[in-house]
Design a protein around this motif. Structure first.
Motif, PDB file in Angstrom:
ATOM      1  N   PHE A  42       1.230  -1.533  -0.157  1.00 48.15           N
ATOM      2  CA  PHE A  42       0.001   0.211  -0.220  1.00 48.15           C
ATOM      3  C   PHE A  42       1.003   1.646  -0.298  1.00 48.15           C
ATOM      4  O   PHE A  42       0.944   2.451  -0.566  1.00 48.15           O
ATOM      5  CB  PHE A  42      -1.164  -0.171   1.351  1.00 48.15           C
ATOM      6  CG  PHE A  42      -2.308  -1.111   0.707  1.00 48.15           C
ATOM      7  CD1 PHE A  42      -3.536  -0.730   0.673  1.00 48.15           C
ATOM      8  CD2 PHE A  42      -2.096  -2.032   1.584  1.00 48.15           C
ATOM      9  CE1 PHE A  42      -4.684  -1.294  -0.040  1.00 48.15           C
ATOM     10  CE2 PHE A  42      -3.086  -2.986   1.201  1.00 48.15           C
ATOM     11  CZ  PHE A  42      -3.815  -2.941   0.421  1.00 48.15           C
ATOM     12  N   ARG A  46       0.632   4.245  -2.324  1.00 51.94           N
ATOM     13  CA  ARG A  46       0.638   5.179  -2.155  1.00 51.94           C
ATOM     14  C   ARG A  46       1.500   6.547  -2.921  1.00 51.94           C
ATOM     15  O   ARG A  46       1.494   7.691  -3.155  1.00 51.94           O
ATOM     16  CB  ARG A  46       0.650   5.377  -0.833  1.00 51.94           C
ATOM     17  CG  ARG A  46       0.048   6.659  -0.103  1.00 51.94           C
ATOM     18  CD  ARG A  46       0.051   6.943   1.792  1.00 51.94           C
ATOM     19  NE  ARG A  46       0.244   5.896   2.128  1.00 51.94           N
ATOM     20  CZ  ARG A  46       0.925   4.824   2.939  1.00 51.94           C
ATOM     21  NH1 ARG A  46      -0.102   4.267   2.113  1.00 51.94           N
ATOM     22  NH2 ARG A  46       1.543   4.258   3.312  1.00 51.94           N
ATOM     23  N   ILE A 144      -2.952   2.457   6.360  1.00 52.35           N
ATOM     24  CA  ILE A 144      -3.649   1.975   4.849  1.00 52.35           C
ATOM     25  C   ILE A 144      -5.017   2.374   5.289  1.00 52.35           C
ATOM     26  O   ILE A 144      -5.440   2.168   5.265  1.00 52.35           O
ATOM     27  CB  ILE A 144      -3.650   0.421   4.377  1.00 52.35           C
ATOM     28  CG1 ILE A 144      -1.640   0.132   4.512  1.00 52.35           C
ATOM     29  CG2 ILE A 144      -4.073  -0.204   4.005  1.00 52.35           C
ATOM     30  CD1 ILE A 144      -1.538  -1.795   4.705  1.00 52.35           C
ATOM     31  N   GLU A 164      -6.800   3.966  -1.759  1.00 55.77           N
ATOM     32  CA  GLU A 164      -5.100   4.363  -0.582  1.00 55.77           C
ATOM     33  C   GLU A 164      -5.119   5.142  -1.801  1.00 55.77           C
ATOM     34  O   GLU A 164      -4.122   6.602  -0.831  1.00 55.77           O
ATOM     35  CB  GLU A 164      -4.506   3.488  -1.288  1.00 55.77           C
ATOM     36  CG  GLU A 164      -3.100   3.320  -0.406  1.00 55.77           C
ATOM     37  CD  GLU A 164      -3.384   3.013   1.360  1.00 55.77           C
ATOM     38  OE1 GLU A 164      -2.444   3.941   1.676  1.00 55.77           O
ATOM     39  OE2 GLU A 164      -4.398   2.827   2.104  1.00 55.77           O
TER      40      GLU A 164
END
Length: 191
Positions: A42, A46, A144, A164
């Motif tokens: 994640f 991102r 997250i 995300e």
């Protein structure tokens, strides 16, 4: 999952198991492994717009759980690869799944320098013998955003990588670029 990403995932599992054990003197638990993998994936989504492995995660109570890997570990009482072993043990009247590293050296050539640095950073932060699974879970809950959204919507639902990106504080233009990267990654890995 194609052969490249499966090899990369198995290498990551072995690497996290080995480095976690070296730092803590304790074997990595299944829950700990799932946290390392989710935090890596994640963060990659991102900060770069693409996941490292492309695992499908479910928003469970204790955080993101990679669905396929969870099922694979659940099916076997003992799973052994050349790089690691997954073993179930009884501990204080509950079953614990441990990831035991092999003595074989882990070749990290499948990872970019950025990915490897993030992996090192994660072990540096969470590979502490005093950090328990509750603290580790809380970290994944806080970091997250996609897990937060999925869990609030419906516990045990699939987590979308898009959430995300959309939940980040990136400028809109960058969000669009990352969403396009993610869509391209998902198209290519579905082939």
């Amino acid at each position: 999952m194609n052969a490249y990403y499966e090899a990369k995932l198995n290498t990551a599992i072995a690497w996290f198991a080995k480095k976690h054990f070296e730092r803590t003197g304790k074997y990595l638990t299944q829950l700990g492994l799932f946290k390392y993998l989710a935090l890596l994936e994640f963060r990659s989504v991102r900060e770069r717009g693409v996941p490292v492995f492309g695992l499908k995660y479910v928003a469970m109570k204790w955080g993101p759980v990679p669905q396929e890997l969870y099922q694979k570990f659940k099916k076997s009482s003992l799973l052994q690869t050349e790089l690691y072993q997954v073993k179930r043990i009884k501990e204080q009247n509950r079953e614990v799944v441990l990831i035991l590293p092999s003595s074989k050296e882990v070749d990290t050539n499948l990872f970019s320098p950025w990915e490897l640095q993030v992996m090192k950073d994660l072990v540096e932060i969470y590979g502490d013998r005093w950090i328990d699974t509750k603290i580790f879970s809380e970290a994944s809950h806080q970091k997250i955003k996609a897990w937060q959204k999925a869990y609030q919507k419906k516990p045990n639902s699939v987590i979308r990588f898009e959430d995300e990106i959309e939940g980040s504080d990136l400028p809109e233009e960058k969000k669009q670029i990352y969403l396009e990267r993610l869509a391209t990654f998902e198209e290519l890995t579905a082939l």
